[in-house]
Design a protein around this motif. Structure first.
Motif, mmCIF file in Angstrom:
data_model
loop_
_atom_site.group_PDB
_atom_site.id
_atom_site.type_symbol
_atom_site.label_atom_id
_atom_site.label_comp_id
_atom_site.label_asym_id
_atom_site.label_seq_id
_atom_site.Cartn_x
_atom_site.Cartn_y
_atom_site.Cartn_z
ATOM 1 N N ASN A 129 0.829 -1.204 0.000
ATOM 2 C CA ASN A 129 0.000 0.000 0.000
ATOM 3 C C ASN A 129 0.868 1.259 0.000
ATOM 4 O OD1 ASN A 129 -2.742 1.196 0.220
ATOM 5 N ND2 ASN A 129 -1.973 1.958 2.165
ATOM 6 N N ARG A 130 1.968 1.211 0.748
ATOM 7 C CA ARG A 130 2.882 2.359 0.773
ATOM 8 C C ARG A 130 3.517 2.567 -0.605
ATOM 9 N NH1 ARG A 130 3.705 6.149 5.052
ATOM 10 N NH2 ARG A 130 5.495 7.405 4.414
ATOM 11 N N LEU A 131 3.854 1.460 -1.250
ATOM 12 C CA LEU A 131 4.455 1.539 -2.577
ATOM 13 C C LEU A 131 3.451 2.090 -3.595
ATOM 14 C CD1 LEU A 131 7.016 0.937 -4.230
ATOM 15 C CD2 LEU A 131 6.157 -1.397 -4.555
ATOM 16 N N LYS A 132 2.201 1.678 -3.450
ATOM 17 C CA LYS A 132 1.155 2.196 -4.335
ATOM 18 C C LYS A 132 1.031 3.711 -4.175
ATOM 19 C CE LYS A 132 -3.184 1.112 -3.447
ATOM 20 N NZ LYS A 132 -4.008 2.336 -3.312
ATOM 21 N N SER A 133 1.054 4.176 -2.938
ATOM 22 C CA SER A 133 0.978 5.619 -2.689
ATOM 23 C C SER A 133 2.195 6.345 -3.249
ATOM 24 C CB SER A 133 0.866 5.890 -1.184
ATOM 25 O OG SER A 133 -0.319 5.334 -0.652
ATOM 26 N N TYR A 134 3.353 5.706 -3.138
ATOM 27 C CA TYR A 134 4.580 6.299 -3.669
ATOM 28 C C TYR A 134 4.469 6.488 -5.178
ATOM 29 C CZ TYR A 134 9.505 6.722 -4.993
ATOM 30 O OH TYR A 134 10.684 7.160 -5.535
ATOM 31 N N TYR A 135 3.971 5.472 -5.866
ATOM 32 C CA TYR A 135 3.813 5.585 -7.316
ATOM 33 C C TYR A 135 2.778 6.653 -7.683
ATOM 34 C CZ TYR A 135 6.568 1.312 -7.946
ATOM 35 O OH TYR A 135 7.583 0.382 -7.950
ATOM 36 N N ARG A 136 1.717 6.740 -6.891
ATOM 37 C CA ARG A 136 0.703 7.761 -7.168
ATOM 38 C C ARG A 136 1.293 9.155 -7.013
ATOM 39 N NH1 ARG A 136 -2.558 7.269 -2.971
ATOM 40 N NH2 ARG A 136 -3.530 5.399 -3.826
ATOM 41 N N GLU A 137 2.055 9.355 -5.928
ATOM 42 C CA GLU A 137 2.649 10.664 -5.687
ATOM 43 C C GLU A 137 3.629 11.047 -6.793
ATOM 44 O OE1 GLU A 137 4.362 10.252 -1.855
ATOM 45 O OE2 GLU A 137 2.415 10.155 -0.820
ATOM 46 N N ASN A 138 4.265 10.035 -7.384
ATOM 47 C CA ASN A 138 5.222 10.294 -8.447
ATOM 48 C C ASN A 138 4.604 10.138 -9.838
ATOM 49 O OD1 ASN A 138 8.195 10.584 -7.240
ATOM 50 N ND2 ASN A 138 7.065 9.123 -5.967
#
Length: 235
Positions: A196-205
């Motif tokens: 989930n953290r990785l998903k958020s990271y990709y969204r932010e980028n």
């Protein structure tokens, strides 16, 4: 049982003992309970984890060893950080008021977990955490990812990852490393949390393609997902 002492000082996950003498029953019981606590916690079985943790604490209290009791509570705080939860240091701080004479390692580990890098004595920490405290204080992302990746003990590496994220130092390599680590051990709780953290990271980028892949993966791994019961094509 030298490993019993070594690992608890390194990542505060085990209890100490003595190889040359017979091991008191309370040490064995508390060690086993902490091991079960770790397993259940990482599996996401919160109730069972708490039962085993309280059993370990009760066994340690029977010995009157406050330093070991501090260690047990810091163990829980470290695992909370490993899965990106807010650590609860209240029990540790209450015990620390009694000022156990041999608790320097526990104090410095607490300061590391709190992110008070300029207050701790790095030489009082195990070597991997000495390096980690130094690079987290400097804030160099490349160095942080490298130091975390070089930590040999897998659970210690997950805790180090949690510390890096907690202090705002994360990148794709750090997060994917945590996902791979949790996956290899079958640690369901950190697996889903870091996905989930990785998903958020990709969204932010704005990396929409990778975000969608992680979203689909999480959906497939979630209990009661739409894939349940689909064993093959319809006739």
């Amino acid at each position: 049982m030298k490993r019993y002492l070594g690992l608890i000082c390194c990542c505060l996950l085990l209890l100490c003992g003595c190889a040359a003498q017979s091991i008191p029953e309370w040490r064995t019981d508390s060690f086993n309970s902490l091991e079960k606590y770790k397993d259940e916690f990482l599996a996401g079985k919160e109730h069972l984890a708490e039962v085993h943790f309280q059993k370990a604490v009760d066994e340690i209290k029977s010995s009157g060893d406050l330093t070991l009791l501090m260690t047990a509570h810091l163990t829980r705080s470290a695992l909370q950080i490993a899965v990106l939860e807010t650590p609860d240091f209240r029990n540790y701080l209450e015990i620390a008021k009694a000022d156990p004479a041999d608790a320097d390692e526990q104090k410095n580990y607490y300061l590391l977990l709190e992110g008070k890098f300029d207050s701790l004595q790095k030489d009082k920490l195990p070597k991997p955490y000495q390096d980690l405290a130094e690079v987290l204080e400097k804030g160099d992302q490349k160095e942080i990812s490298q130091v975390v990746g070089e930590i040999q003990d897998d659970l210690s590496r997950l805790i180090a990852t949690g510390l890096a994220v907690r202090n705002g130092r994360e990148d794709e390599a750090l997060l994917t490393g945590a996902v791979d680590l949790a996956s290899s051990h079958g640690w369901r709780k950190p697996l889903l949390i870091y996905l989930n953290r990785l998903k958020s990271y990709y969204r932010e980028n704005q990396n929409w393609e990778k975000e969608e892949k992680i979203r689909l993966k999480m959906e497939l791994l979630t209990p009661h997902s739409g894939m349940r019961g689909k064993t093959g094509p319809a006739c």
